[in-house]
Design an enzyme around this catalytic site. Structure first.
Site, short mmCIF file in Angstrom:
data_model
loop_
_atom_site.label_atom_id
_atom_site.label_comp_id
_atom_site.label_asym_id
_atom_site.label_seq_id
_atom_site.Cartn_x
_atom_site.Cartn_y
_atom_site.Cartn_z
CE1 TYR A 180 0.68 1.13 4.49
CE2 TYR A 180 0.72 -1.26 4.38
CZ TYR A 180 1.01 -0.09 5.04
OH TYR A 180 1.63 -0.13 6.28
N PRO A 181 0.39 2.37 -0.57
CG PRO A 181 -0.71 3.86 -2.01
CD PRO A 181 -0.78 2.45 -1.46
CG MET A 182 2.93 5.38 3.86
SD MET A 182 3.25 4.92 5.59
CE MET A 182 2.72 6.41 6.44
CG ASP A 183 0.91 10.94 0.81
OD1 ASP A 183 1.90 10.39 0.30
OD2 ASP A 183 0.01 11.47 0.15
#
Length: 288
Positions: A180-183
């Site tokens: 998953y991507p994240m910020d």
């Protein structure tokens, strides 16, 4: 009247921005999400379909045993609106580009659609190390700071466990993957990048404490994508039990770094396939 030596609103009047953490970078990473054109595959001559699948299996085996630095893994996905996930790890961006294009150039490439691709580079963020170094060397003294940082990072990179983290390989006994991507949030009053380095280091240390409780149960790879793709990081997890993904992510939701500053993108979960297993994808129960 006293004449000011520095005009107002000059750079000297501006506050010193928070110090970013140093980081070490390793292999480049490309996530490819694929959908299969099953209608075209089923309508194809059976021999052609098997040939296409065999080309996919051959690619997977070649990627897994490549002599060049890096490797690729193929995963069959549950849900997420796609059929396969491919993870490519390579030591240079040029080699990563070549690996990403091999699929489209294969016979199997005629039957798949690349739905999404995500580019990043394996990253080891050094919050605590940077904070400790700033206690000994003034970051505003750029010459001294750059020299001290270069020497510190070079020594860190020589450590065996650091090299293993920068050049990750999936453990054979952990076939399941979650990505998953994240910020980090940049909201008013809730801006990760406005925090002091000391505050960020403390939050990440607490965050890491949670992760270490899962040592031996899963392996985590963090890859940075600032300036490379739309999110700031991509997370890859491997485990022998997919429920471990739920356990660690649920627990980490409650630490302050995630609860106050984490933004998360879509999750993809699957299981790694060998070339031999791929050859069975078109078989029905009676064919096995």
């Amino acid at each position: 009247m006293k004449i000011p030596t520095t005009p107002p609103n000059s750079a000297a009047d501006l506050p010193v921005p928070p110090l970013p953490p140093a980081s070490l970078e390793g292999w480049y990473v490309l996530h490819q999400s694929l959908s299969v054109d099953w209608a075209a595959l089923k309508a194809a001559d059976p021999g052609d379909a098997r040939e296409a699948l065999a080309s996919f299996a051959a690619l997977a085996e070649a990627w897994a045993t490549a002599s060049e630095p890096g490797w690729s893994g193929v995963y069959r996905v549950a849900g997420a609106g796609i059929d396969f996930l491919i993870l490519h790890f390579r030591d240079t961006l040029d080699r990563l580009i070549e690996a990403g294009h091999q699929l489209q150039l294969s016979v199997w490439g005629d039957y798949v659609i690349v739905r999404e691709e995500y580019l990043s580079v394996v990253e080891l963020g050094l919050y605590t190390l940077t904070s400790e170094l700033a206690g000994r060397v003034d970051p505003e003294d750029r010459e001294a700071w750059d020299l001290a940082l270069t020497e510190t990072l070079a020594a860190e990179r020589e450590k065996g466990f650091v090299r293993r983290r920068l050049q990750p390989r999936q453990p054979g006994h952990m076939p399941y993957v979650c990505t998953y991507p994240m910020d980090k949030r940049r909201n008013p009053g809730q801006n990760w990048y406005a925090l002091s380095l000391e505050d960020r280091a403390a939050l990440m240390a607490a965050h890491g404490t949670v992760g270490r409780r899962f040592a031996g149960r899963l392996v985590q790879v963090i890859s940075g994508s600032m300036g490379l793709d739309d999110w700031e990081w991509a997370v890859t997890l491997w485990s022998a039990d997919p429920l471990e993904f739920k356990a660690i992510i649920s627990e980490m939701r409650y630490d302050e770094a995630s609860a106050h500053y984490g933004e998360f993108g879509p999750f993809t979960v699957g299981k790694r396939l060998s070339g031999e297993e791929m050859l069975d994808l078109l078989a029905v129960d009676g064919d096995r």
